[in-house]
Design a protein around this motif. Structure first.
Motif, PDB file in Angstrom:
ATOM      1  N   ARG A   1      82.460  48.937   6.661  1.00  0.00           N
ATOM      2  CA  ARG A   1      82.462  48.571   8.075  1.00  0.00           C
ATOM      3  C   ARG A   1      81.058  48.324   8.597  1.00  0.00           C
ATOM      4  NH1 ARG A   1      86.829  52.153  11.299  1.00  0.00           N
ATOM      5  NH2 ARG A   1      87.151  50.147  12.306  1.00  0.00           N
ATOM      6  N   SER A   2      80.115  48.091   7.697  1.00  0.00           N
ATOM      7  CA  SER A   2      78.724  47.922   8.126  1.00  0.00           C
ATOM      8  C   SER A   2      78.540  46.682   8.984  1.00  0.00           C
ATOM      9  CB  SER A   2      77.797  47.863   6.906  1.00  0.00           C
ATOM     10  OG  SER A   2      78.144  46.788   6.054  1.00  0.00           O
ATOM     11  N   GLY A   3      79.291  45.611   8.689  1.00  0.00           N
ATOM     12  CA  GLY A   3      79.170  44.400   9.495  1.00  0.00           C
ATOM     13  C   GLY A   3      79.608  44.628  10.929  1.00  0.00           C
ATOM     14  N   VAL A   4      80.754  45.310  11.098  1.00  0.00           N
ATOM     15  CA  VAL A   4      81.245  45.604  12.439  1.00  0.00           C
ATOM     16  C   VAL A   4      80.304  46.575  13.151  1.00  0.00           C
ATOM     17  CG1 VAL A   4      83.132  46.661  13.747  1.00  0.00           C
ATOM     18  CG2 VAL A   4      83.636  45.135  11.844  1.00  0.00           C
ATOM     19  N   ALA A   5      79.825  47.597  12.418  1.00  0.00           N
ATOM     20  CA  ALA A   5      78.916  48.572  13.028  1.00  0.00           C
ATOM     21  C   ALA A   5      77.632  47.903  13.505  1.00  0.00           C
ATOM     22  CB  ALA A   5      78.592  49.673  12.019  1.00  0.00           C
ATOM     23  N   ALA A   6      77.045  47.042  12.661  1.00  0.00           N
ATOM     24  CA  ALA A   6      75.842  46.313  13.059  1.00  0.00           C
ATOM     25  C   ALA A   6      76.134  45.422  14.255  1.00  0.00           C
ATOM     26  CB  ALA A   6      75.318  45.477  11.890  1.00  0.00           C
ATOM     27  N   GLY A   7      77.337  44.835  14.270  1.00  0.00           N
ATOM     28  CA  GLY A   7      77.716  43.994  15.395  1.00  0.00           C
ATOM     29  C   GLY A   7      77.817  44.774  16.694  1.00  0.00           C
ATOM     30  N   VAL A   8      78.379  45.989  16.635  1.00  0.00           N
ATOM     31  CA  VAL A   8      78.489  46.818  17.836  1.00  0.00           C
ATOM     32  C   VAL A   8      77.105  47.157  18.389  1.00  0.00           C
ATOM     33  CG1 VAL A   8      79.222  49.055  18.734  1.00  0.00           C
ATOM     34  CG2 VAL A   8      80.734  47.772  17.225  1.00  0.00           C
ATOM     35  N   LEU A   9      76.198  47.579  17.496  1.00  0.00           N
ATOM     36  CA  LEU A   9      74.856  47.933  17.947  1.00  0.00           C
ATOM     37  C   LEU A   9      74.159  46.745  18.594  1.00  0.00           C
ATOM     38  CD1 LEU A   9      72.363  49.725  18.157  1.00  0.00           C
ATOM     39  CD2 LEU A   9      71.781  49.083  15.812  1.00  0.00           C
ATOM     40  N   ASN A  10      74.186  45.619  17.923  1.00  0.00           N
ATOM     41  CA  ASN A  10      73.480  44.466  18.464  1.00  0.00           C
ATOM     42  C   ASN A  10      74.171  43.878  19.675  1.00  0.00           C
ATOM     43  OD1 ASN A  10      71.042  43.712  16.654  1.00  0.00           O
ATOM     44  ND2 ASN A  10      72.641  44.326  15.218  1.00  0.00           N
ATOM     45  N   SER A  11      75.502  44.021  19.756  1.00  0.00           N
ATOM     46  CA  SER A  11      76.207  43.610  20.966  1.00  0.00           C
ATOM     47  C   SER A  11      75.774  44.467  22.144  1.00  0.00           C
ATOM     48  CB  SER A  11      77.718  43.718  20.757  1.00  0.00           C
ATOM     49  OG  SER A  11      78.406  43.307  21.916  1.00  0.00           O
ATOM     50  N   ALA A  12      75.659  45.776  21.899  1.00  0.00           N
ATOM     51  CA  ALA A  12      75.201  46.675  22.961  1.00  0.00           C
ATOM     52  C   ALA A  12      73.784  46.316  23.396  1.00  0.00           C
ATOM     53  CB  ALA A  12      75.263  48.122  22.478  1.00  0.00           C
ATOM     54  N   ARG A  13      72.910  46.054  22.421  1.00  0.00           N
ATOM     55  CA  ARG A  13      71.524  45.734  22.754  1.00  0.00           C
ATOM     56  C   ARG A  13      71.419  44.402  23.488  1.00  0.00           C
ATOM     57  NH1 ARG A  13      67.496  46.063  17.993  1.00  0.00           N
ATOM     58  NH2 ARG A  13      66.092  45.865  19.777  1.00  0.00           N
ATOM     59  N   GLN A  14      72.174  43.406  23.044  1.00  0.00           N
ATOM     60  CA  GLN A  14      72.090  42.107  23.698  1.00  0.00           C
ATOM     61  C   GLN A  14      72.775  42.112  25.066  1.00  0.00           C
ATOM     62  OE1 GLN A  14      70.052  39.795  22.693  1.00  0.00           O
ATOM     63  NE2 GLN A  14      69.553  41.194  21.021  1.00  0.00           N
ATOM     64  N   THR A  15      73.800  42.948  25.221  1.00  0.00           N
ATOM     65  CA  THR A  15      74.374  43.125  26.562  1.00  0.00           C
ATOM     66  C   THR A  15      73.313  43.690  27.492  1.00  0.00           C
ATOM     67  OG1 THR A  15      76.610  43.463  25.698  1.00  0.00           O
ATOM     68  CG2 THR A  15      76.151  44.323  27.905  1.00  0.00           C
ATOM     69  N   GLY A  16      72.525  44.632  26.980  1.00  0.00           N
ATOM     70  CA  GLY A  16      71.405  45.140  27.765  1.00  0.00           C
ATOM     71  C   GLY A  16      70.418  44.050  28.121  1.00  0.00           C
ATOM     72  N   SER A  17      70.159  43.132  27.196  1.00  0.00           N
ATOM     73  CA  SER A  17      69.246  42.017  27.478  1.00  0.00           C
ATOM     74  C   SER A  17      69.790  41.121  28.583  1.00  0.00           C
ATOM     75  CB  SER A  17      69.036  41.187  26.203  1.00  0.00           C
ATOM     76  OG  SER A  17      68.536  41.974  25.159  1.00  0.00           O
ATOM     77  N   VAL A  18      71.092  40.803  28.503  1.00  0.00           N
ATOM     78  CA  VAL A  18      71.730  39.982  29.545  1.00  0.00           C
ATOM     79  C   VAL A  18      71.580  40.642  30.904  1.00  0.00           C
ATOM     80  CG1 VAL A  18      73.927  39.098  30.405  1.00  0.00           C
ATOM     81  CG2 VAL A  18      73.381  38.912  27.977  1.00  0.00           C
ATOM     82  N   LEU A  19      71.932  41.919  30.964  1.00  0.00           N
ATOM     83  CA  LEU A  19      71.881  42.634  32.244  1.00  0.00           C
ATOM     84  C   LEU A  19      70.450  42.770  32.739  1.00  0.00           C
ATOM     85  CD1 LEU A  19      74.540  45.432  31.561  1.00  0.00           C
ATOM     86  CD2 LEU A  19      74.837  43.261  32.760  1.00  0.00           C
ATOM     87  N   GLY A  20      69.507  42.971  31.820  1.00  0.00           N
ATOM     88  CA  GLY A  20      68.110  43.117  32.226  1.00  0.00           C
ATOM     89  C   GLY A  20      67.560  41.855  32.871  1.00  0.00           C
ATOM     90  N   VAL A  21      67.774  40.703  32.224  1.00  0.00           N
ATOM     91  CA  VAL A  21      67.274  39.440  32.780  1.00  0.00           C
ATOM     92  C   VAL A  21      67.983  39.102  34.087  1.00  0.00           C
ATOM     93  CG1 VAL A  21      67.069  36.956  32.384  1.00  0.00           C
ATOM     94  CG2 VAL A  21      66.574  38.551  30.525  1.00  0.00           C
ATOM     95  N   ALA A  22      69.298  39.296  34.115  1.00  0.00           N
ATOM     96  CA  ALA A  22      70.049  38.981  35.336  1.00  0.00           C
ATOM     97  C   ALA A  22      69.643  39.897  36.486  1.00  0.00           C
ATOM     98  CB  ALA A  22      71.545  39.091  35.067  1.00  0.00           C
ATOM     99  N   LEU A  23      69.581  41.209  36.221  1.00  0.00           N
ATOM    100  CA  LEU A  23      69.278  42.170  37.283  1.00  0.00           C
ATOM    101  C   LEU A  23      67.835  42.057  37.750  1.00  0.00           C
ATOM    102  CD1 LEU A  23      70.197  44.559  39.012  1.00  0.00           C
ATOM    103  CD2 LEU A  23      69.544  46.069  37.129  1.00  0.00           C
TER     104      LEU A  23
END
Length: 460
Positions: free
Chosen positions: A396-418
Motif C-alpha cells: 500500500r506504499s503507493g496509496v500511503a505516499a498519495g495520502v501524504l502528498n495529497s495532504a501536503r498539496q491541499t495545504g499548499s492550495v489553502l495556503g496560497v488561497a488564504l
C-alpha cells in the motif's frame, strides 16, 4: 562467463542509484515549478494581464489538480505498475510545460498549469513507490528518501535564482522551457534502470470519490480567493463555504462506504499515519503560502526585479538542502518524531521574526528568519515521509505516499488561497502579510504538537 557476486553487487548499487536519480528528477521538476513560477508572477501579470486573483489561480490550479488527483495516481501505480505510471506522468508534465511556455492568454496558461498538476500528481507518489521497491532496507530507504528530498530542495533553491535570471535575460516563458530537458532525462533514466512494481489488477478506481474530491477542493479554493476580493460576509462567499462543507462531508461518506475507496479511511486508525498526514498539511500551508506572499512583497512592495527576488529567496532555499541531508542522521540518533517537531518549531521561530516587516524593510533584517524557515522545513520533511511510509505495508506504499502528498498539496492550495486573500489589496499588503505570518506560526506550532502527541518513543 558467469557474473561474480561483487559484479552483481556493483550492478545492484548502480541500478538503485540511477533509479534514485530518475525519481529525484521527477520530484525535483515538481518542486522547481513552485519557486520558478512564484518568481515570475509579477512578469506574467504584466505580460498577460490580471491582478492578484488571476495570479493566485496560476499557482493554485496546479496544486488543486496535484492534491485532488494524487490519491488516484497512487492507486493507478499500484494497479498497473508504478514504473509505467511514473513515465506517463513525466510525459504529461513535460508536454504541459511546453503548453505553458506558449500560452497566449491567462486562461490558456491556467489550463496548462492544471495539466502540469495532473502530471505532478502522478509523479510524486509513484516515485516514492519505486523508491520503496528499490530500497527494501529501512535504513537504506531513509537515506534514499533523504536524497530524493534533497534533490527537490536543490530545485527549490535553484528555482528563484535561475528563474529570475532567465526572466531578466529571455523572459518569463523560458521558465517553462527549462522543464523539457529534465523531463527527457527523467524518462530515459526510469525506462532504463527502474524496476517495475508488482501490479494489483483488482485495484479499482473510485471515480465518484475522485469527482467529489476535485469539486470540494476547487470550490474551497475559489471561495477563499473570492473572499479576499468580495469580503468574507458576501453571500456568494458564504454559499461557497457551505457547498464546500457539504462536498467534504459527501466525500468522507463516500469513502467510508466505497468497496475500494481512493482514500482508505482505515489507514487513519494508525496513529503514526494520522500524525504524519496532519503534520504534512499543517506545514505546507505556511511554507507555500508565504512563498506566494513574499514573492509579491519583494516585487510589488519593495520594487525588486524578478532576478533580485530570486536572489532574496536563495538563502531560504539553500538552507533546505543541508537540512535534508542532516535529517536522516538526526532521526537515527534522536528519533524521527522529535526531529520533525524541532523542524516545525525552528520554522515557526523564523515566521515570528518576520512579523516586523514593512515597506522598505532591509533584506538583511530578514535573512536569519529566512534561514530558519528553510532549515526547519528541510529538517522535517525526510523523517516525516519515511515514517509515514514505514507505518504501512509495502503493498500500500503507493496509496500511503498519495495520502501524504495529497495532504501536503491541499495545504499548499489553502495556503496560497488564504494568504493571497489577506494581501489582495496592495494598499493593505503589509498588514495582510503580517496576518499570514501569524497564521503560519500558529500552524507550525500546531504541527509540532501534533507530532508529539502521546510522546516521542512510539514505534507504532
Amino acid at each position: 562467463m558467469t557474473e561474480s557476486a561483487a559484479d552483481k553487487d556493483d550492478r545492484s548499487r548502480l541500478t538503485k542509484s540511477l533509479t534514485l536519480a530518475g525519481m529525484s528528477l521527477g520530484y525535483a521538476v515538481v518542486q522547481l515549478d513552485v519557486t520558478i513560477v512564484n518568481t515570475a508572477l509579477s512578469s506574467i501579470g504584466k505580460a498577460l494581464g490580471g491582478g492578484v486573483p488571476e495570479l493566485q489561480w496560476v499557482v493554485t490550479v496546479y496544486t488543486i489538480a496535484f492534491a485532488a488527483l494524487i490519491l488516484t495516481a497512487g492507486a493507478l501505480g499500484d494497479r498497473v505498475g508504478a514504473k509505467k505510471t511514473f513515465m506517463a506522468g513525466f510525459a504529461i508534465f513535460t508536454v504541459a510545460s511546453l503548453a505553458c511556455a506558449l500560452a497566449p492568454t491567462p486562461v490558456i496558461l491556467i489550463a496548462a498549469r492544471a495539466l502540469q498538476g495532473i502530471g505532478a500528481a502522478i509523479l510524486v507518489p509513484n516515485s516514492l513507490a519505486l523508491l520503496n521497491h528499490a530500497y527494501p532496507n529501512e535504513k537504506e530507504r531513509g537515506r534514499a528518501v533523504g536524497t530524493w528530498a534533497a534533490g527537490a530542495s536543490l530545485a527549490l533553491m535553484a528555482g528563484p535564482f535561475v528563474g529570475g535570471g532567465l526572466i531578466a535575460i529571455v523572459g518569463w516563458r523560458s521558465i517553462f522551457f527549462v522543464n523539457l530537458p529534465i523531463g527527457l532525462a527523467g524518462l530515459w533514466l526510469t525506462w532504463r534502470w527502474a524496476k517495475e512494481t508488482t501490479p494489483s489488477p483488482y485495484r479499482e478506481f473510485d471515480l465518484v470519490g475522485q469527482t467529489i474530491a476535485i469539486g470540494a477542493l476547487g470550490c474551497l479554493a475559489a471561495t477563499i480567493i473570492e473572499g479576499g476580493t468580495s469580503g468574507w460576509g458576501n453571500s456568494w462567499v458564504v454559499a461557497g463555504f457551505i457547498v464546500s462543507a457539504i462536498l467534504i462531508a459527501l466525500f468522507l461518506l463516500r469513502e467510508q462506504h466505497a468497496e475500494q475507496p481512493m482514500l482508505p479511511l482505515g489507514l487513519f486508525k494508525r496513529r503514526l499515519f494520522s500524525q504524519m498526514s496532519l503534520a504534512g498539511l499543517l506545514v505546507n500551508v505556511p511554507f507555500y503560502g508565504l512563498i506566494f506572499v513574499l514573492s509579491l512583497y519583494f516585487q510589488q512592495v519593495n520594487d525588486l526585479s524578478p532576478f533580485e527576488t530570486g536572489l532574496a529567496f536563495l538563502p531560504m532555499m539553500a538552507a533546505v538542502f543541508p537540512a535534508n541531508l542532516l535529517a536522516a542522521r538526526a532521526a537515527q540518533r534522536f528519533g524521527a518524531l522529535p526531529v520533525i517537531a524541532a523542524g516545525a518549531l525552528i520554522a515557526a521561530a523564523g515566521c515570528i521574526g518576520l512579523l516586523g516587516i514593512g515597506r522598505g524593510t532591509s533584506y538583511w533584517a530578514m535573512l536569519v528568519q529566512f534561514l530558519a524557515m528553510g532549515s526547519g522545513l528541510g529538517l522535517l520533511v525526510p523523517p516525516l515521509t519515511s515514517t509515514l511510509l514505514g507505518s504501512v505495508e509495502k503493498a500500500r506504499s503507493g496509496v500511503a505516499a498519495g495520502v501524504l502528498n495529497s495532504a501536503r498539496q491541499t495545504g499548499s492550495v489553502l495556503g496560497v488561497a488564504l494568504f493571497g486573500s489577506f494581501v489582495g489589496q496592495i494598499n493593505a499588503f503589509v498588514t495582510g502579510a503580517r496576518e499570514a505570518l501569524v497564521v503560519s506560526t500558529t500552524l507550525l506550532v500546531g504541527a509540532a504538537i501534533t507530532t508529539t502527541v502521546r510522546g516521542w518513543s512510539t514505534t507504532e
